[in-house]
Every structure is written in structure tokens, then in C-alpha cells.
Design a protein around this motif. Sequence first.
Motif, PDB file in Angstrom:
ATOM      1  N   PHE A 142      12.818   7.076   1.947  1.00 41.04           N
ATOM      2  CA  PHE A 142      12.775   7.223   0.484  1.00 41.04           C
ATOM      3  C   PHE A 142      14.045   7.868  -0.059  1.00 41.04           C
ATOM      4  N   TYR A 208       2.291   7.474 -10.433  1.00 41.11           N
ATOM      5  CA  TYR A 208       2.458   6.081  -9.969  1.00 41.11           C
ATOM      6  C   TYR A 208       1.590   5.083 -10.742  1.00 41.11           C
ATOM      7  N   ASN A 238       8.199   4.241  -9.640  1.00 43.50           N
ATOM      8  CA  ASN A 238       7.562   3.016  -9.139  1.00 43.50           C
ATOM      9  C   ASN A 238       7.376   2.011 -10.258  1.00 43.50           C
TER      10      ASN A 238
HETATM   11  C1  GZL Z   1       5.913   4.355  -1.514  1.00 42.06           C
HETATM   12  C2  GZL Z   1       4.471   4.596  -1.893  1.00 42.06           C
HETATM   13  C3  GZL Z   1       4.353   4.722  -3.364  1.00 42.06           C
HETATM   14  C4  GZL Z   1       4.845   3.487  -4.119  1.00 42.06           C
HETATM   15  C5  GZL Z   1       3.883   3.470  -5.256  1.00 42.06           C
HETATM   16  O1  GZL Z   1       5.991   4.080  -0.157  1.00 42.06           O
HETATM   17  O2  GZL Z   1       3.967   5.775  -1.309  1.00 42.06           O
HETATM   18  O3  GZL Z   1       2.965   4.872  -3.683  1.00 42.06           O
HETATM   19  O4  GZL Z   1       6.166   3.574  -4.534  1.00 42.06           O
HETATM   20  C6  GZL Z   1       2.594   3.807  -4.561  1.00 42.06           C
HETATM   21  O5  GZL Z   1       3.803   2.257  -5.932  1.00 42.06           O
HETATM   22  O6  GZL Z   1       1.619   4.173  -5.458  1.00 42.06           O
END
Ligand code: GZL
Length: 335
Positions: A142, A208, A238
Amino acid sequence: MAKKYFFIAMAVIIMAIFGLTGCVNVADSEKKDIIVVGFSQVGSESSWRVANSESMKKALCEEEGFELIFDDAKQKQENQYKAIRNFIQQQVDYIVLAPITENGWDDVLKEAKQAGIPVIIVDRQVDVSDDSLYINWVGSDFLQEGKMATEWLEGELEERGRENDEINILHVRGTNGATAQIFRTKGLQDAVDEHINWNIVSVLDGEYTEALAYEVTKEYLEKIQDTGETIDVIYSENDNMTFGVLKALDEAGIEYGGEDGIIIISFDAVRSSLERCLVGDINLCVECNPLHGPRVANLIRSIEAGNTPSKRSYVSDTYFSYDSITHEVIDERAY
Ligand code: GZL
């Protein structure tokens, strides 16, 4: 005449018993080789999460030699605790956990370890006192996603001749304490620390989800209406939150995307966001590959074969920009 029906009835009963027995025997013998996996999924808060669940269900199906017990925690950690304890009760062969946040897992993972059930972590990570509480992790880098976004932004501003302008950034953050949030946020913060003219003017929490991101953005836009504060970039962690943000911008009549509007940066790169990138609504979509299913299935097979796979398995991510994405690129996407 009655005799005839008696024999027919007996024949049907015998066939049914044999059939059932035959089915049970076949199923039983196959069941000995079936690997039972308990999967505790965060929820269904985003398109990414739905794609992730579908990937896991497809890879861990009976045809592939698995029996998957799927639990949707509806974004609540206590539901994940319950799911894991149920899996332990059911004596599953493996537990797969997609943790909602990094903290709070020591106790329940110790219970799994005491029960002799290996745990695989997928997507976000867990911050535990003893790394032996899980055998592997599968997910994205990330921080690298955040770096891809901010390095692209640096180039985009240079192309626009704005490398020395004051750049106001609105940061729309994912679920606090989730690994994706922690490191996408760090990627932005590191870049802001390196660019004296980049300013984070506000941080909004969207969990999210599209709905909450819409609400908090709408509220923020109303607040700055009188202050005259301007936004040059929106860094949204996201795609579903981005859709909520864009809806609020539309209602406020604020121009975004393309070469002249607010620069929109979004993470996940699900199909619907790529389609908005294609029309210029979103300037950058940073991919976060949700297709963990095959990797988890192969991990389990490897462990079953007596191997010790590496502790961490990264999926690869890329990004898509509004001025280079094409229909063909989108047509090739798996999610
Ligand atoms: C990323 C994941 C996140 C996404 C979102 O790996 O954990 O959680 O970016 C999801 O869309 O809700």
C-alpha cells in the motif's frame, strides 16, 4: 396387482438407499481429501471487497478440493472474532482472515494456534506480538501504491507548469487503522513533507464507502463555501469513496477531472472507476489487485505438500491515467 406395486415400491426404496449410500460413500471418500477453509471477510463495503470475495469463493471451491465456510463480518471486528471462534469449534483445516484493522488480534489468533489451525492473513495486515500466530500474508504494497500516486501527481503538475504553485490537497481517508489506510496515507504524507508547496487542507473519513464519503464531502464543501478555500487535488483512498466525492462535487457545481478541473486521484481501479477515468472524471486510478483467491489456494496446496512458503506474498499493482487509458485496457480487466 398390488404385488406388482409392492415390488416397484421396494425397488424404488432400495435404489434410493443405494443411491444415497453410494452418494454419501463417494462424498465421504472425497470429503477425506477436501480441505475445509473458514474465511472471515471484512464485509461488502466496496466494489473491491466484492471482487475479493468472488476471487476467494472461486478459488476455494469444491471442484478445486476445498470446502469454503464464508463469513461476512459487516465491517465489525467483533463479528470476525465470532467467526474465527466458530471456525475453531468446527475444527476447520485452515482459517483465512481479512482483518478490518491491524490491532486486536492476539487473543483470538492464540486460540486458533492452540487449536492447531493455521491462519493465513489476506489484504490488510495484523499487528500482533508474535508473528507465529499466522503462517502467511497475501496482499498489496500500500505504501508503494501511495508512492505511485504522488510521483504521478508530481509529474502531472510539472506538465501543467504548476510545480511551484501552492497545491491544496483534500485527503479522503479509508477505515482508520486499516493497513491500506495507514500506508496510502503515509505515501501522501511523505510526498507532502517533500514538497513545501503541497498542503493537506483537510482530512475526511469515508470508511471506504460511497455514502459516508458523499456526506462528509458535501459537509466540507458547504463549510468552505464562505472561506474561499480552494482545492487543487483530491486524494481518495478507494474508488467507492471517490464516487461519493464526485457526487458531492457535481451537486456543488464544482469542476473536476480532465486538464482543468480538480485533480482526482483514486485507489483500487475497479472497472467502474476505470470507466470514469476514460471519460476524464478521475485523473488517476491506482490499482489494488483484489484477486487473492488463487494465491491463497496455492499457498494451502503448497503447505499441504509439506512446503514452508515465504511469510509474505505481494500481489503486483499498477496505475491508469486519464490521458492514456483506453477501452481495450478496460476490456482486458478481470474485475
Ligand atoms: C485494500 C482494501 C481496501 C480497498 C477498499 O487492499 O483493504 O478495503 O482499497 C476496501 O476498497 O474496502
